[in-house]
Design a protein around this motif. Sequence first.
Motif, short mmCIF file in Angstrom:
data_model
loop_
_atom_site.label_atom_id
_atom_site.label_comp_id
_atom_site.label_asym_id
_atom_site.label_seq_id
_atom_site.Cartn_x
_atom_site.Cartn_y
_atom_site.Cartn_z
N VAL A 166 -6.11 4.75 -8.81
CA VAL A 166 -6.71 5.42 -7.64
C VAL A 166 -7.49 6.66 -8.08
O VAL A 166 -8.52 6.99 -7.51
N SER A 202 0.84 -1.20 0.00
CA SER A 202 0.00 0.00 0.00
C SER A 202 0.87 1.25 0.00
O SER A 202 0.62 2.19 -0.76
N GLU A 216 -11.84 3.48 -1.61
CA GLU A 216 -11.57 2.48 -0.56
C GLU A 216 -10.43 2.91 0.36
O GLU A 216 -10.12 2.23 1.32
N LEU A 217 -9.81 4.03 0.04
CA LEU A 217 -8.78 4.54 0.95
C LEU A 217 -9.38 5.34 2.11
O LEU A 217 -8.67 5.75 3.02
N PRO A 222 -11.09 4.51 4.76
CA PRO A 222 -10.76 4.03 6.11
C PRO A 222 -9.36 4.43 6.56
O PRO A 222 -9.13 4.71 7.74
N VAL A 223 -8.42 4.48 5.62
CA VAL A 223 -7.06 4.90 5.97
C VAL A 223 -7.07 6.38 6.35
O VAL A 223 -6.49 6.77 7.37
N LEU A 224 -7.74 7.20 5.56
CA LEU A 224 -7.82 8.62 5.87
C LEU A 224 -8.52 8.83 7.21
O LEU A 224 -8.09 9.66 8.03
N VAL A 269 0.78 4.73 -2.08
CA VAL A 269 0.32 5.99 -1.49
C VAL A 269 1.26 6.54 -0.42
O VAL A 269 0.91 7.48 0.28
N ARG A 294 -11.66 2.22 -6.41
CA ARG A 294 -10.49 1.76 -5.65
C ARG A 294 -9.95 2.89 -4.78
O ARG A 294 -9.51 2.67 -3.66
N ARG A 306 -6.81 12.90 0.03
CA ARG A 306 -7.68 13.59 1.00
C ARG A 306 -8.51 14.67 0.32
O ARG A 306 -9.73 14.75 0.51
N LEU A 325 -1.04 11.03 -0.10
CA LEU A 325 -2.28 10.83 0.64
C LEU A 325 -3.05 12.13 0.82
O LEU A 325 -4.27 12.12 0.96
#
Lengths: 221, 221
Positions: free
Chosen positions: B64, B13, B87-88, B90-92, B17, B84, B27, B23
């Motif tokens: 992405v 990952s 789906e980031l 949750p990371v943010l 990113v 896709r 955002r 990232l």
Amino acid sequence: MRSYGEYCAIAKSLDVVGDRWTLLVVRELALRGACRYTDLRNGLPGIASNLLAERLRDLEAAGVVEREEAPPPVAATLFRLTARGEELRPVLDGLMRWGLPLMTEQGEGEAVRSHWLVGALAQMLVDEQPGGPAVALELQVAAEPIAIELRGGSVEIGVGPLEGPDAILSGPPRPVMGLLLGLIELPEAEADGVGFTGDPAILDRVGARAVSVGRGARDGE
Amino acid sequence: MRSYGEYCAIAKSLDVVGDRWTLLVVRELALRGACRYTDLRNGLPGIASNLLAERLRDLEAAGVVEREEAPPPVAATLFRLTARGEELRPVLDGLMRWGLPLMTEQGEGEAVRSHWLVGALAQMLVDEQPGGPAVALELQVAAEPIAIELRGGSVEIGVGPLEGPDAILSGPPRPVMGLLLGLIELPEAEADGVGFTGDPAILDRVGARAVSVGRGARDGE
DNA sequence: CAGCATCCGCTTTGATACTG
DNA sequence: CAGTATCAAAGCGGATGCTG
């Protein structure tokens, strides 16, 4: 790291853990618990020694990592996550889930460590015959074996050997993961260098949770 | 970015990113939806133009981000997250939650954008008098006002003006956030440059969810 | 040996200027 | 508006050496 200079929670997090290698240092401590400097180096192949020292210093200053001087005769410095550092687990989890679809990609000459895989396997695997008898499967894809135990519908995964496993799966990580994910069948995996001993029915027992693959591919470049 | 060369979902990952700014580009697109190049530059103060172009190219190649050429008369290029990329989130979210305690820190000369704060405010704020009448509070801490509406126990937060707000809170972001978090009281906030018009009881109405502050402080250095 | 610090060549980033 | 070009400065990777 140079600060982004933004009054934004995400940017402020990245000011602390956004540097190259930093989150992987946290990963090591999260997956393996307290580590010595040497253990960290082994879990972070390719990191320059001075960088590891610098990252640890920065993480300590940020309250993410603390060091403990073990007294003689051990005489070792142990690094561990603080409570604040443990709170980064949701971030690591998010990255792990997002990266799962990428585990099917090539990876010529990539390093492998067993403890890197246990989280991914725990995400993926389900017991497709919850009522069946307990089954123990050992994976040999890196230096340390990985133990997978199916019992009463639950799947337990950890690093370490099993006593008398019902089956052993060995070989290069990617085809082994592909086999467990159900992306390829045993004959194809064996052609890719995978070895299997035991009852092949066990492989039908371990199923893969749907990994929503948005597509990890690159088209350009 | 140079790949970490690890067969690990987290490392893979970060191969995609983990670069500086990457990232934060995600955002911007996650918080604001489709953006033009110029909007992105405005939301990423300090990024070099060539870097933004390169990050967008890399994110597009990784699946992405996608670009859409709007036809005349608009004649603009729009960038948006793919499925896709979405789906980031949750990371943010994880990074945002982890960074919340850092929002109380100094930040001399930091940039502020209203859309950076709505997520953090949504995490923090609760209606402490769920049975009370609907209340609308406007925050003026950046170019765009922030609307906070309490109604039936729910808290809605967004970027944009309110029609006839019951109260207006304005001034430097940090004391305003400190006031909303309950870390300081109104007189102290006013001494820090905060302005407030409306019924002060409204400030008792908005409470802060416990932000588990492990301590964001640095001791060394 | 564990835990770094130093040095050096290379890559990435930052700041600004310029272009279709 | 949506980039590309340029170049100095900072960061990184790899090797090596030092110290308890």
